[in-house]
Enzyme design. Structure first.
Site, mmCIF file in Angstrom:
data_model
loop_
_atom_site.group_PDB
_atom_site.id
_atom_site.type_symbol
_atom_site.label_atom_id
_atom_site.label_comp_id
_atom_site.label_asym_id
_atom_site.label_seq_id
_atom_site.Cartn_x
_atom_site.Cartn_y
_atom_site.Cartn_z
ATOM 1 N N ARG A 235 3.106 40.688 7.143
ATOM 2 C CA ARG A 235 3.953 41.488 6.436
ATOM 3 C C ARG A 235 5.110 40.783 6.328
ATOM 4 O O ARG A 235 5.881 41.230 5.182
ATOM 5 C CB ARG A 235 4.330 42.707 7.702
ATOM 6 C CG ARG A 235 5.100 43.637 6.938
ATOM 7 C CD ARG A 235 5.391 44.741 7.937
ATOM 8 N NE ARG A 235 4.684 45.751 8.381
ATOM 9 C CZ ARG A 235 4.336 47.014 7.802
ATOM 10 N NH1 ARG A 235 5.542 47.204 7.061
ATOM 11 N NH2 ARG A 235 3.653 47.768 7.884
ATOM 12 N N LYS B 79 -10.718 40.768 19.850
ATOM 13 C CA LYS B 79 -10.533 41.997 20.893
ATOM 14 C C LYS B 79 -9.122 42.333 21.150
ATOM 15 O O LYS B 79 -8.372 41.572 20.658
ATOM 16 C CB LYS B 79 -11.235 41.732 22.121
ATOM 17 C CG LYS B 79 -10.571 40.588 23.112
ATOM 18 C CD LYS B 79 -10.734 40.540 24.375
ATOM 19 C CE LYS B 79 -10.173 41.136 25.440
ATOM 20 N NZ LYS B 79 -8.894 40.381 25.545
ATOM 21 N N HIS C 117 -14.836 39.486 28.634
ATOM 22 C CA HIS C 117 -15.082 38.131 29.219
ATOM 23 C C HIS C 117 -15.864 38.198 30.493
ATOM 24 O O HIS C 117 -16.875 37.396 30.640
ATOM 25 C CB HIS C 117 -13.725 37.557 29.601
ATOM 26 C CG HIS C 117 -12.786 37.636 28.409
ATOM 27 N ND1 HIS C 117 -12.876 37.231 27.062
ATOM 28 C CD2 HIS C 117 -11.424 37.554 28.412
ATOM 29 C CE1 HIS C 117 -12.035 37.417 26.325
ATOM 30 N NE2 HIS C 117 -10.887 37.489 27.086
ATOM 31 N N ASP D 5 -8.768 44.587 29.487
ATOM 32 C CA ASP D 5 -8.482 43.371 29.044
ATOM 33 C C ASP D 5 -9.313 42.180 29.163
ATOM 34 O O ASP D 5 -9.715 41.197 28.451
ATOM 35 C CB ASP D 5 -7.117 43.108 29.568
ATOM 36 C CG ASP D 5 -6.309 41.967 28.859
ATOM 37 O OD1 ASP D 5 -6.451 41.787 27.480
ATOM 38 O OD2 ASP D 5 -5.830 40.949 29.437
HETATM 39 C C1 BG6 Z 1 -7.380 37.386 26.720
HETATM 40 C C2 BG6 Z 1 -6.341 38.384 27.364
HETATM 41 O O1 BG6 Z 1 -8.366 37.809 26.071
HETATM 42 O O2 BG6 Z 1 -7.696 36.246 27.618
HETATM 43 C C3 BG6 Z 1 -5.344 37.709 28.053
HETATM 44 O O3 BG6 Z 1 -6.176 39.428 26.328
HETATM 45 C C4 BG6 Z 1 -5.624 36.591 29.215
HETATM 46 O O4 BG6 Z 1 -4.662 38.833 29.093
HETATM 47 C C5 BG6 Z 1 -6.564 35.670 28.157
HETATM 48 O O5 BG6 Z 1 -4.592 35.935 29.539
HETATM 49 C C6 BG6 Z 1 -7.175 34.769 29.172
HETATM 50 O O6 BG6 Z 1 -7.733 33.386 28.596
HETATM 51 P P1 BG6 Z 1 -8.129 32.195 29.031
HETATM 52 O O7 BG6 Z 1 -8.726 31.363 28.077
HETATM 53 O O8 BG6 Z 1 -6.640 31.553 28.975
HETATM 54 O O9 BG6 Z 1 -8.518 32.321 30.378
#
Ligand code: BG6
Length: 486
Positions: free
Chosen positions: A43, A142, A234, A229
């Site tokens: 934006r 996500k 994950h 989250d």
């Molecule tokens: C994200 C989450 O999907 O993954 C975050 O929203 C988190 O809160 C992050 O910190 C962690 O990813 P990585 O690859 O740094 O372990």
């Protein structure tokens, strides 16, 4: 092959911290097809030149495994343009189509790195200007929804504009090198497969620990919490890769069908069981690396009576022939003792030992480390003799150790780089199908509902520790302990 990537949310955190660096890495290592154009959309009223300068500043704030040169960066900037657009104005989307029409791209990737509330509007706006033809791919970041219902609504709207094989739902954990290695370990070697089952496995532990707190994302995080989250996506994706049956091929649907079966076999907890199998926690003030850090309730954007969990540990069970009765312990949290992500397969002890007792620890263990290091370790027992202990009958734990960085240097590629290259190549196998997401939400919803109906506050833990003591008690009921405690 000419391609266009359009980054919606082009000035957002994800874009400058992850997506642009990933594209840059691919570009400077020659992995990005040469005729590529990148359009950042947001934006902000700015132009290409100012956007490029902004990106240059942001890149200086990042830490790079390997320094880049001015020449490499300038060459990359030549691929980047900027377009200012009000994403809520459907009528403005023809400007995106006009930009695409100025090129010769065979594939167009639309990367939606925006809040999910905008997904529907963006997809509809793009479809209206014809940017949903077969050469277009849409990537959804996500969180895809807040619960099962909102995820379904978003999916329905997106599916109204794009075919399923055009939709790339990203879970960056699937792009991590160690996930590739886990797939290779399981399905490229015959060594472990006979042992990869209830007869030989005592328990499985999957941990994603972070030492950071919620940073500047307090407002978002408080609406989300660790379960939405990290677990819904994950952790459950990692669990699928560990627990799935061997797929018939590397075809995207062959893999995703197997993951889906795992998700559908997860035992769904009833309201009264949630307390027994799930521990939720929230960090309070503590010390990390010698620095005092605030508690969650004192983070900016977080209401001081929030019950949002920053930690969750779950004893999950997969009700199928391979895994019945094997506990899968999942945990994740912010402000834990250190940043680390690992999958630990604890094998059963030998049925009878002829060696000196007690043999400590008694189980073989396979550790697949995702971060900070990308490595695989197999803990075995050996007889390390020395002259003083010639008569000793005791075994010592030794590690067979494969550290990918030591072995292959910096050749390993970052998760986002891998996934972006796969989108450009049109490969869906590391992306999540909607039925998987739906099954993951189905499993998570009873936990969320139980917490909503129960106003008891999460268990607090001191920042810089491994979480609430109740998480140790959770695994102790199965005579287990978390990897760092054993
Ligand atoms: C994200 C989450 O999907 O993954 C975050 O929203 C988190 O809160 C992050 O910190 C962690 O990813 P990585 O690859 O740094 O372990």
């Amino acid at each position: 092959m000419a391609f266009d990537i359009i980054l919606f949310g082009g000035k957002g955190d994800l874009s400058w911290r992850k997506l642009m660096p990933a594209l840059f890495q691919a570009h400077r290592h020659g992995a990005l097809p040469s005729d590529g154009r990148i359009l950042a959309v947001s934006r902000d009223e700015t132009d290409t030149l100012h956007y490029q300068q902004w990106l240059e500043d942001k890149f200086k704030q990042l830490s790079w495994d390997e320094d880049y040169t001015e020449i490499q960066f300038t060459a990359f900037l030549q691929c980047i343009e900027y377009l200012s657009l009000d994403l809520t104005e459907t009528a403005h989307y023809h400007r995106v189509a006009d930009w695409v029409a100025t090129g010769t791209a065979e594939s167009v990737t639309l990367y939606l790195a925006t809040t999910p509330q905008l997904f529907t509007g963006i997809c509809e706006g793009l479809a209206k200007v014809g940017l949903n033809h077969a050469g277009v791919r849409v990537v959804l970041e996500k969180p895809l929804g807040h619960d099962l219902e909102s995820a379904r609504a978003i999916n329905k709207a997106v599916s109204g504009c794009f075919a399923e094989n055009q939709i790339f739902r990203i879970d960056h954990y699937l792009g991590k090198q160690s996930v590739q290695n886990l797939l290779a370990l399981r399905f490229g070697n015959c060594l472990f497969e006979p042992l990869w089952r209830r007869e030989a496995v005592q328990n499985v532990q999957i941990t994603i620990a972070e030492d950071l707190g919620v940073e500047q994302r307090g407002g978002y995080y408080d609406q989300s919490g660790a379960l939405r989250d990290m677990v819904q996506n994950h952790l459950l994706q990692l669990l699928c890769i560990v627990a799935m049956e061997p797929p018939a091929s590397d075809d995207a649907d062959a893999i995703r069908d197997e993951k889906l079966k795992v998700l559908r076999s997860l035992r769904v907890y009833k309201d009264h069981e949630v307390n027994q199998y799930v521990v939720r926690g929230q960090y309070r003030e503590g010390i990390i690396e010698g620095v005092k850090v605030p508690g969650y309730l004192d983070e900016s954007g977080v209401p001081n009576n929030s019950n949002t969990e920053t930690y969750v540990a779950i004893r999950a069970e997969i009700d199928n022939w391979r895994w019945a009765g094997v506990p899968f312990f999942l945990r994740t949290g912010k402000r834990l003792a250190k940043k680390s992500a690992e999958i630990v397969i604890n094998f059963k002890a030998v049925p009878h030992s002829i060696f000196g007792m007690p043999m400590q620890p008694a189980n073989n263990r396979l550790v697949i480390s995702l971060q900070p290091e990308d490595k695989i370790e197999l803990q075995l027992f050996a007889k390390i003799s020395n002259r003083e202990q010639l008569d000793s009958n005791r075994l010592t734990a030794v590690n067979l150790d494969l550290n990918f960085k030591d072995a292959y240097g910096n050749q390993t590629i970052d998760a986002y780089e891998r996934l972006l290259l796969m989108v450009i190549a049109g490969r869906l196998d590391l992306f999540v199908r909607f039925d998987e997401q739906q099954a993951a939400w189905n499993w998570v919803m009873p936990i969320l509902n139980a917490w909503e109906n129960n106003t008891t506050a999460p268990r607090s833990y001191v920042a810089g520790t491994w979480g609430p003591p109740a998480a140790s008690a959770l695994v102790a009921r199965d005579n287990a302990s978390w990897a760092e405690e054993s």
